[in-house]
Design a protein around this motif. Structure first.
Motif, mmCIF file in Angstrom:
data_model
loop_
_atom_site.group_PDB
_atom_site.id
_atom_site.type_symbol
_atom_site.label_atom_id
_atom_site.label_comp_id
_atom_site.label_asym_id
_atom_site.label_seq_id
_atom_site.Cartn_x
_atom_site.Cartn_y
_atom_site.Cartn_z
ATOM 1 N N VAL A 96 0.862 -1.183 0.000
ATOM 2 C CA VAL A 96 0.000 0.000 0.000
ATOM 3 C C VAL A 96 0.899 1.233 0.000
ATOM 4 N N ASN A 97 0.957 1.892 -1.137
ATOM 5 C CA ASN A 97 1.747 3.110 -1.279
ATOM 6 C C ASN A 97 0.945 4.268 -0.688
ATOM 7 N N ASP A 98 1.373 4.729 0.484
ATOM 8 C CA ASP A 98 0.591 5.700 1.253
ATOM 9 C C ASP A 98 0.906 7.142 0.843
ATOM 10 N N ARG A 129 -2.432 8.901 4.328
ATOM 11 C CA ARG A 129 -3.452 8.698 5.353
ATOM 12 C C ARG A 129 -2.859 8.294 6.692
ATOM 13 N N GLY A 130 -1.613 7.898 6.708
ATOM 14 C CA GLY A 130 -1.022 7.390 7.930
ATOM 15 C C GLY A 130 -1.010 5.871 7.907
ATOM 16 N N VAL A 135 -2.744 0.399 6.350
ATOM 17 C CA VAL A 135 -2.933 -1.007 6.708
ATOM 18 C C VAL A 135 -4.386 -1.420 6.500
ATOM 19 N N ARG A 136 -5.309 -0.571 6.918
ATOM 20 C CA ARG A 136 -6.724 -0.905 6.758
ATOM 21 C C ARG A 136 -7.089 -1.065 5.286
ATOM 22 N N THR A 137 -6.562 -0.190 4.427
ATOM 23 C CA THR A 137 -6.831 -0.307 2.994
ATOM 24 C C THR A 137 -6.359 -1.655 2.464
ATOM 25 N N HIS A 242 -10.946 3.878 13.620
ATOM 26 C CA HIS A 242 -11.334 5.202 13.132
ATOM 27 C C HIS A 242 -10.198 6.214 13.218
ATOM 28 N N ILE A 243 -9.148 5.895 13.939
ATOM 29 C CA ILE A 243 -7.971 6.765 13.992
ATOM 30 C C ILE A 243 -6.935 6.164 13.058
ATOM 31 N N GLU A 244 -6.647 6.836 11.962
ATOM 32 C CA GLU A 244 -5.825 6.241 10.922
ATOM 33 C C GLU A 244 -4.336 6.502 11.090
ATOM 34 N N ARG A 245 -3.959 7.464 11.890
ATOM 35 C CA ARG A 245 -2.540 7.785 12.023
ATOM 36 C C ARG A 245 -2.021 7.269 13.364
#
Length: 246
Positions: A96-98, A129-130, A135-137, A242-245
């Motif tokens: 996942v390229n953030d 997105r952090g 990771v979630r993606t 819900h907290i992405e970073r």
């Protein structure tokens, strides 16, 4: 050796919140657009679909053009050899390229071309997105019965996946098929302190105390990026993130 792990395993705990708090969390959570999964034809897989691979490896990457190749070479070498020994073993690696500003995506796509889009996929987020969001993606696009989080810096020896797999196995029977096995480098803490400044060491101990006091008392190294989850545990865990970073 940094690659060696002590395994601390824990079953997943689900915390129920009131509907009002959940509504606030959804409002404050950031949703960033991302490009379609690259090096892959057809629709993007979804974690709600039945698993079609034994293992998914999710690699969040932000400006990792220099370190990513070392990690990918080690991981894919291990996975390919394991598949040759056991043809029933199937895997995929999801990079996942953030929202990287360097050539991370280009580097990752070279592995996609080399190993094929069925084994290596690249998902590029348009904006950073952090780590949590990245990771979630990857998790939500995974196809594996088990999902491994692995950092792009290669801080953990990839072959140590066998240790977290053993830890996950030892948790059986899994309640509702949900279990998580966490890698730990806490036993290497004394060696790392010698390489840190006093200020960073103070911050480290302060952070560890807050985590121990407020959150988790049984897992010494909560920040180790080497965690193995069952598909069911990953769905429940990341659906409530819900907290992405972090």
């Amino acid at each position: 050796q940094l690659g060696k792990l002590l395994i601390k395993c824990s079953t997943i705990f689900l915390i129920s919140f009131s509907s009002q708090i959940c509504a606030i969390a959804h409002v404050t959570a950031k949703t960033m657009p991302h490009k379609d999964a690259e090096c892959r034809r057809g629709s993007t897989p979804n974690i709600h679909d039945p698993a079609t691979r034994e293992l998914s490896v999710v690699v969040p990457s932000y400006n990792e053009e220099d370190r990513l190749p070392l990690m990918m070479d080690e991981a894919l070498d291990y996975l390919e050899k394991r598949q040759k020994r056991d043809p029933s073993f199937t895997y995929e690696v999801i990079v996942v390229n953030d929202g990287s500003k360097d050539q991370t995506a280009k580097v990752a796509k070279e592995y996609c071309k080399k190993y094929g889009s069925d084994k290596v996929r690249v998902i590029s987020l348009e904006k950073n997105r952090g780590k949590g969001g990245a990771v979630r993606t990857g998790v939500f696009s995974s196809r594996g019965k088990k999902i491994l989080m692995a950092d792009a810096d290669g801080a953990t020896k990839f072959a140590d996946i066998e240790k977290v797999e053993e830890g996950l196995k030892n948790l059986q029977p899994w309640p509702k098929q949900m279990a998580i096995s966490c890698g730990s480098r806490a036993h290497l803490e004394k060696d790392s302190i010698a390489k840190r400044s006093y200020f960073r060491t103070l911050l480290m101990y302060g952070f560890h105390f807050l985590v121990w006091f407020l959150c988790v008392k049984e897992i010494r190294d909560t920040q180790c990026g080497f965690k193995l989850l069952t598909r069911e545990a990953a769905l429940q865990t990341f659906s409530n993130l819900h907290i992405e970073r972090w």
